[in-house]
Design a protein around this motif. Structure first.
Motif, PDB file in Angstrom:
ATOM      1  N   ASP A  13      -4.980  -3.975 -32.156  1.00  0.00           N
ATOM      2  CA  ASP A  13      -4.240  -2.950 -31.417  1.00  0.00           C
ATOM      3  C   ASP A  13      -2.765  -3.325 -31.313  1.00  0.00           C
ATOM      4  N   LEU A  14      -2.497  -4.624 -31.119  1.00  0.00           N
ATOM      5  CA  LEU A  14      -1.111  -5.083 -31.072  1.00  0.00           C
ATOM      6  C   LEU A  14      -0.402  -4.805 -32.385  1.00  0.00           C
ATOM      7  N   VAL A  15      -1.073  -5.111 -33.488  1.00  0.00           N
ATOM      8  CA  VAL A  15      -0.476  -4.868 -34.803  1.00  0.00           C
ATOM      9  C   VAL A  15      -0.203  -3.381 -34.999  1.00  0.00           C
ATOM     10  N   ALA A  16      -1.154  -2.531 -34.580  1.00  0.00           N
ATOM     11  CA  ALA A  16      -0.966  -1.091 -34.709  1.00  0.00           C
ATOM     12  C   ALA A  16       0.224  -0.614 -33.875  1.00  0.00           C
ATOM     13  N   LEU A  17       0.377  -1.173 -32.673  1.00  0.00           N
ATOM     14  CA  LEU A  17       1.503  -0.798 -31.819  1.00  0.00           C
ATOM     15  C   LEU A  17       2.822  -1.219 -32.455  1.00  0.00           C
ATOM     16  N   ILE A  18       2.841  -2.422 -33.006  1.00  0.00           N
ATOM     17  CA  ILE A  18       4.053  -2.914 -33.662  1.00  0.00           C
ATOM     18  C   ILE A  18       4.448  -2.000 -34.816  1.00  0.00           C
ATOM     19  N   ASN A  19       3.477  -1.648 -35.639  1.00  0.00           N
ATOM     20  CA  ASN A  19       3.784  -0.773 -36.773  1.00  0.00           C
ATOM     21  C   ASN A  19       4.169   0.626 -36.312  1.00  0.00           C
ATOM     22  N   GLY A  20       3.630   1.065 -35.166  1.00  0.00           N
ATOM     23  CA  GLY A  20       4.041   2.343 -34.613  1.00  0.00           C
ATOM     24  C   GLY A  20       5.490   2.327 -34.169  1.00  0.00           C
ATOM     25  N   LYS A  21       5.910   1.226 -33.560  1.00  0.00           N
ATOM     26  CA  LYS A  21       7.306   1.093 -33.134  1.00  0.00           C
ATOM     27  C   LYS A  21       8.231   1.034 -34.351  1.00  0.00           C
ATOM     28  N   ARG A  22       7.782   0.363 -35.396  1.00  0.00           N
ATOM     29  CA  ARG A  22       8.591   0.285 -36.610  1.00  0.00           C
ATOM     30  C   ARG A  22       8.693   1.659 -37.274  1.00  0.00           C
ATOM     31  N   ALA A  23       7.609   2.401 -37.282  1.00  0.00           N
ATOM     32  CA  ALA A  23       7.636   3.737 -37.883  1.00  0.00           C
ATOM     33  C   ALA A  23       8.617   4.642 -37.144  1.00  0.00           C
ATOM     34  N   ALA A  24       8.674   4.477 -35.808  1.00  0.00           N
ATOM     35  CA  ALA A  24       9.599   5.280 -35.012  1.00  0.00           C
ATOM     36  C   ALA A  24      11.047   4.974 -35.360  1.00  0.00           C
ATOM     37  N   SER A  25      11.285   3.768 -35.877  1.00  0.00           N
ATOM     38  CA  SER A  25      12.641   3.368 -36.289  1.00  0.00           C
ATOM     39  C   SER A  25      12.830   3.509 -37.797  1.00  0.00           C
ATOM     40  N   LYS A  26      11.877   4.158 -38.456  1.00  0.00           N
ATOM     41  CA  LYS A  26      11.923   4.406 -39.896  1.00  0.00           C
ATOM     42  C   LYS A  26      11.956   3.106 -40.697  1.00  0.00           C
ATOM     43  N   LEU A  27      11.183   2.128 -40.228  1.00  0.00           N
ATOM     44  CA  LEU A  27      11.035   0.856 -40.920  1.00  0.00           C
ATOM     45  C   LEU A  27       9.644   0.796 -41.541  1.00  0.00           C
ATOM     46  N   PRO A  53      -4.931  -6.695 -20.459  1.00  0.00           N
ATOM     47  CA  PRO A  53      -4.532  -6.758 -21.865  1.00  0.00           C
ATOM     48  C   PRO A  53      -3.824  -5.510 -22.349  1.00  0.00           C
ATOM     49  N   GLU A  54      -4.123  -4.333 -21.745  1.00  0.00           N
ATOM     50  CA  GLU A  54      -3.452  -3.121 -22.170  1.00  0.00           C
ATOM     51  C   GLU A  54      -1.982  -3.128 -21.768  1.00  0.00           C
ATOM     52  N   ASP A  55      -1.690  -3.685 -20.582  1.00  0.00           N
ATOM     53  CA  ASP A  55      -0.297  -3.768 -20.150  1.00  0.00           C
ATOM     54  C   ASP A  55       0.511  -4.682 -21.068  1.00  0.00           C
ATOM     55  N   ALA A  56      -0.146  -5.685 -21.633  1.00  0.00           N
ATOM     56  CA  ALA A  56       0.565  -6.620 -22.497  1.00  0.00           C
ATOM     57  C   ALA A  56       1.158  -5.915 -23.705  1.00  0.00           C
ATOM     58  N   LEU A  57       0.539  -4.825 -24.112  1.00  0.00           N
ATOM     59  CA  LEU A  57       1.048  -4.095 -25.272  1.00  0.00           C
ATOM     60  C   LEU A  57       2.417  -3.484 -25.004  1.00  0.00           C
ATOM     61  N   LEU A  58       2.784  -3.346 -23.731  1.00  0.00           N
ATOM     62  CA  LEU A  58       4.060  -2.731 -23.376  1.00  0.00           C
ATOM     63  C   LEU A  58       5.176  -3.753 -23.214  1.00  0.00           C
ATOM     64  N   LEU A  59       4.862  -5.048 -23.391  1.00  0.00           N
ATOM     65  CA  LEU A  59       5.839  -6.090 -23.096  1.00  0.00           C
ATOM     66  C   LEU A  59       6.435  -6.727 -24.350  1.00  0.00           C
ATOM     67  N   LEU A  60       6.204  -6.112 -25.498  1.00  0.00           N
ATOM     68  CA  LEU A  60       6.704  -6.694 -26.743  1.00  0.00           C
ATOM     69  C   LEU A  60       8.214  -6.514 -26.870  1.00  0.00           C
ATOM     70  N   GLY A  61       8.866  -7.496 -27.445  1.00  0.00           N
ATOM     71  CA  GLY A  61      10.319  -7.434 -27.625  1.00  0.00           C
ATOM     72  C   GLY A  61      10.696  -6.561 -28.807  1.00  0.00           C
ATOM     73  N   ASP A  62      11.362  -5.426 -28.535  1.00  0.00           N
ATOM     74  CA  ASP A  62      11.701  -4.476 -29.588  1.00  0.00           C
ATOM     75  C   ASP A  62      12.599  -5.079 -30.663  1.00  0.00           C
ATOM     76  N   LYS A  63      13.513  -5.943 -30.261  1.00  0.00           N
ATOM     77  CA  LYS A  63      14.459  -6.508 -31.228  1.00  0.00           C
ATOM     78  C   LYS A  63      13.730  -7.328 -32.284  1.00  0.00           C
ATOM     79  N   VAL A  64      12.768  -8.114 -31.839  1.00  0.00           N
ATOM     80  CA  VAL A  64      12.004  -8.923 -32.786  1.00  0.00           C
ATOM     81  C   VAL A  64      11.111  -8.038 -33.644  1.00  0.00           C
ATOM     82  N   ILE A  65      10.469  -7.066 -33.032  1.00  0.00           N
ATOM     83  CA  ILE A  65       9.542  -6.191 -33.747  1.00  0.00           C
ATOM     84  C   ILE A  65      10.244  -5.445 -34.876  1.00  0.00           C
ATOM     85  N   ARG A  66      11.480  -5.023 -34.630  1.00  0.00           N
ATOM     86  CA  ARG A  66      12.187  -4.193 -35.600  1.00  0.00           C
ATOM     87  C   ARG A  66      13.011  -5.013 -36.601  1.00  0.00           C
TER      88      ARG A  66
END
Length: 224
Positions: free
Chosen positions: A34-48, A122-135
């Motif tokens: 789920d974490l990986v899916a969230l990360i890729n979702g954030k990247r898709a939102a930034s067109k990465l 664990p669900e709240d943890a998905l909201l605490l990822l660092g956007d700068k690193v993810i992107r």
């Protein structure tokens, strides 16, 4: 009376043994994926481009968490549930964690970023990822993990990124199985479920069962 007590003893013993075989910490699904899916979702939102879900990196992230749980004595610290006290040497990531997971050493490549934190939900943890690193545009693949020290302890989560070739780096030995981990959740396309509590350490279930039965028999003797 004695027959009734014997029947009750064996009934309670059977129920206790049966319940003991069910793991209360079994998680339905794999929150690391789920974490990986969230990360890729954030990247898709930034067109990465999406990152490859690497089982090798996921297992190494699980090793990272295990070291942090040990060094933090199972507690979260810092703001936003970060784990400020856990800073393992960078060399551990490639030299220790890879070996513990059965990653083929010639395929170990650059770690281009990492994140770690903790949370009781664990669900709240998905909201605490660092956007700068993810992107980060240099990333090509990612591995994520969840773990906890005991049933009521906080969840620890970690993510490792790499800029290495997705098809030739962090490959697992034993036809892609690597070394089996005894607990925790690590990401991977074929890892659909996990167990986030380590095995219990305590008296043997058979010994405890024998003691329980002995007490019931003693109770019968007293009644007779």
């Amino acid at each position: 009376m004695r027959g009734i007590c014997n029947a009750a003893a064996f009934l309670l013993l059977g129920v206790w043994m049966l319940l003991g075989t069910v793991s209360p910490a079994k998680i339905h699904g794999n929150p690391a994926n789920d974490l990986v899916a969230l990360i890729n979702g954030k990247r898709a939102a930034s067109k990465l481009p999406p990152l490859r879900n690497s089982a090798g990196l996921g297992c190494m992230a699980l090793q990272y968490i295990s070291e942090c749980i040990s060094s933090n004595k199972e507690e979260c610290s810092g703001s936003n549930n970060t784990v400020v006290k856990c800073q393992p040497p960078e060399a551990h990531i490639t030299e220790v964690y890879a070996a513990n997971c059965g990653v083929e050493l010639p395929t170990v490549d650059v770690i281009s970023g990492h994140l770690i934190g903790c949370n009781r939900d664990p669900e709240d943890a998905l909201l605490l990822l660092g956007d700068k690193v993810i992107r980060g545009k240099e990333h090509t693949q990612v591995g994520a993990a969840f773990d906890r020290a005991h049933r009521r302890g906080p969840f620890f989560w970690g993510v490792l990124f790499s800029s290495g070739s997705p098809n030739s780096t962090f490959l697992l030995e034993a036809a892609g199985r690597g070394i089996q981990q005894t607990h925790g959740c690590s990401s991977g396309p074929d890892r659909l479920s996990c167990n986030a509590t380590p095995p219990r350490h305590g008296p043997s279930r058979l010994i405890v069962a024998a003691l329980l039965l002995f007490h019931f028999q003693l109770f019968n003797v007293i009644l007779s």
